[in-house]
Scaffold this motif. Structure first.
Motif, mmCIF file in Angstrom:
data_model
loop_
_atom_site.group_PDB
_atom_site.id
_atom_site.type_symbol
_atom_site.label_atom_id
_atom_site.label_comp_id
_atom_site.label_asym_id
_atom_site.label_seq_id
_atom_site.Cartn_x
_atom_site.Cartn_y
_atom_site.Cartn_z
ATOM 1 N N PHE A 57 -9.122 0.656 -3.314
ATOM 2 C CA PHE A 57 -7.725 0.275 -3.124
ATOM 3 C C PHE A 57 -7.296 -0.915 -4.002
ATOM 4 O O PHE A 57 -6.205 -0.889 -4.585
ATOM 5 N N PRO A 58 -8.126 -1.955 -4.148
ATOM 6 C CA PRO A 58 -7.715 -3.054 -5.034
ATOM 7 C C PRO A 58 -7.463 -2.586 -6.470
ATOM 8 O O PRO A 58 -6.560 -3.080 -7.148
ATOM 9 N N TYR A 60 -6.319 0.383 -7.265
ATOM 10 C CA TYR A 60 -5.017 1.056 -7.216
ATOM 11 C C TYR A 60 -3.892 0.024 -7.304
ATOM 12 O O TYR A 60 -2.984 0.135 -8.131
ATOM 13 N N GLU A 61 -3.988 -1.002 -6.472
ATOM 14 C CA GLU A 61 -2.918 -2.011 -6.484
ATOM 15 C C GLU A 61 -2.818 -2.659 -7.864
ATOM 16 O O GLU A 61 -1.719 -2.841 -8.404
ATOM 17 N N GLN A 62 -3.975 -2.972 -8.441
ATOM 18 C CA GLN A 62 -4.005 -3.590 -9.762
ATOM 19 C C GLN A 62 -3.363 -2.683 -10.817
ATOM 20 O O GLN A 62 -2.570 -3.117 -11.650
ATOM 21 N N ARG A 65 0.409 -2.840 -10.260
ATOM 22 C CA ARG A 65 0.976 -4.167 -10.588
ATOM 23 C C ARG A 65 1.053 -4.383 -12.096
ATOM 24 O O ARG A 65 1.979 -5.006 -12.598
ATOM 25 N N PHE A 76 5.458 -0.158 -5.592
ATOM 26 C CA PHE A 76 4.101 -0.050 -5.046
ATOM 27 C C PHE A 76 4.179 0.615 -3.674
ATOM 28 O O PHE A 76 4.596 0.001 -2.697
ATOM 29 N N THR A 97 -0.227 -5.061 4.139
ATOM 30 C CA THR A 97 -0.207 -4.756 2.711
ATOM 31 C C THR A 97 1.238 -4.691 2.238
ATOM 32 O O THR A 97 2.060 -4.038 2.890
ATOM 33 N N PHE A 99 3.632 -3.173 0.703
ATOM 34 C CA PHE A 99 4.156 -1.954 0.084
ATOM 35 C C PHE A 99 5.673 -2.001 -0.039
ATOM 36 O O PHE A 99 6.361 -2.598 0.779
#
Ligand code: ZN
Ligand code: FE
Ligand code: FE
Ligand code: ZN
Length: 264
Positions: A57-58, A60-62, A65, A76, A97, A99
């Motif tokens: 998941f980190p 994905y977020e990265q 971003r 996001f 989170t 979102f």
């Protein structure tokens, strides 16, 4: 000037291309924005072969971003499944989170992933009307959790062409749409159905009219699993929305909806 609220990444294991290519395609076709909404991790092991692991998941977020700050706007989001027991993980995790958008989906009835092509044969051995009835009651439970912003692909069970008559669908969908309305949720026009056996968008004109009658907010998504699917057939989505009586769409940002005029 539309926003594609439903876009996947390779992290779900069944999509192709680099996230930057999805944004590139959105730019190319003149979209105002797109929201990545990949399949949420499920630490309890639910449908593990179709989603990122929690440890991913980190990443994905990265990846999302990194693509923010330019044009088109990149949001996001996440597509999270409702199933009995999902709240144990989802309730705290969605809250903590940051979102922009949380799509809510039902892809399973008991242990049957009913929209998975590998399980398509199961449709031959079930009562189609009863299956749809169970599906809509699960969607009602989804709405009642108040965990999600948008109901994704409202009539997904039609994917391979199995469906009861419209009169029966309307009768079973109305109470569910009332619960969606009560939850303050939106529905999406999801154009991916055009690329499936059924050959039409989700939801059907009938269901979209029932949503419009209830003043349920509307957004648009492609459910892209490849870069060139971003914004797919949005001209047809706009026409479907007008035909159902919609004059506005919504955008989501930080899980808040803003109304926008529907393009003509
Ligand atoms: Zn997917
Ligand atoms: Fe889905
Ligand atoms: Fe999706
Ligand atoms: Zn989806």
């Amino acid at each position: 000037m539309l926003i594609d609220h439903h876009v996947h990444t390779f992290l779900c294991r069944h999509a192709t291309g680099d996230p930057s290519d999805y944004v590139g395609h959105a730019r190319h076709i003149g979209l105002q924005g797109l929201s990545f909404s990949d399949h949420a991790p499920a630490p309890d092991g639910y449908d593990a072969e179709n989603r990122m692991a929690m440890e991913e998941f980190p990443r994905y977020e990265q990846a999302v971003r990194c693509l923010q700050g330019g044009k088109p706007e990149v949001l996001f989001g996440i597509e999270a499944d409702y199933y009995p027991g999902c709240e144990a993980f989802l309730a705290p995790w969605l809250k903590q989170t940051p979102f922009d958008v949380v799509l809510g989906s039902v892809h399973y009835i008991d242990n049957w992933g009913f929209d998975n092509p590998e399980n398509r044969k199961v449709w031959d051995s079930v009562d189609v009307t009863e299956t749809w009835r169970t599906y809509f009651s699960l969607l009602g439970e989804l709405a009642d959790t108040r965990l999600f912003d948008v109901v994704a692909h409202l009539d997904l069970p039609k994917k391979f062409g199995h469906r009861p008559p419209d009169t029966e669908i309307a009768e079973m969908a109305k109470p569910t749409l009332d619960r969606i309305r009560a939850a303050g949720m939106a529905v999406e026009i999801n154009t991916s159905g055009l690329r499936k056996t059924v050959g039409e968008m989700y939801p059907s004109p009938l269901l979209l009219e029932l949503a419009a009658e209830r003043d349920i907010p509307l957004c648009v998504g492609s459910d892209a699993h490849a870069p060139d699917q971003v914004g797919h057939a949005f001209d047809r989505a706009v026409a479907l929305a007008h035909g159902a009586g919609y004059r506005e769409t919504v955008r989501l940002r930080g899980r808040r909806m803003t109304r926008l005029p529907l393009p003509s």
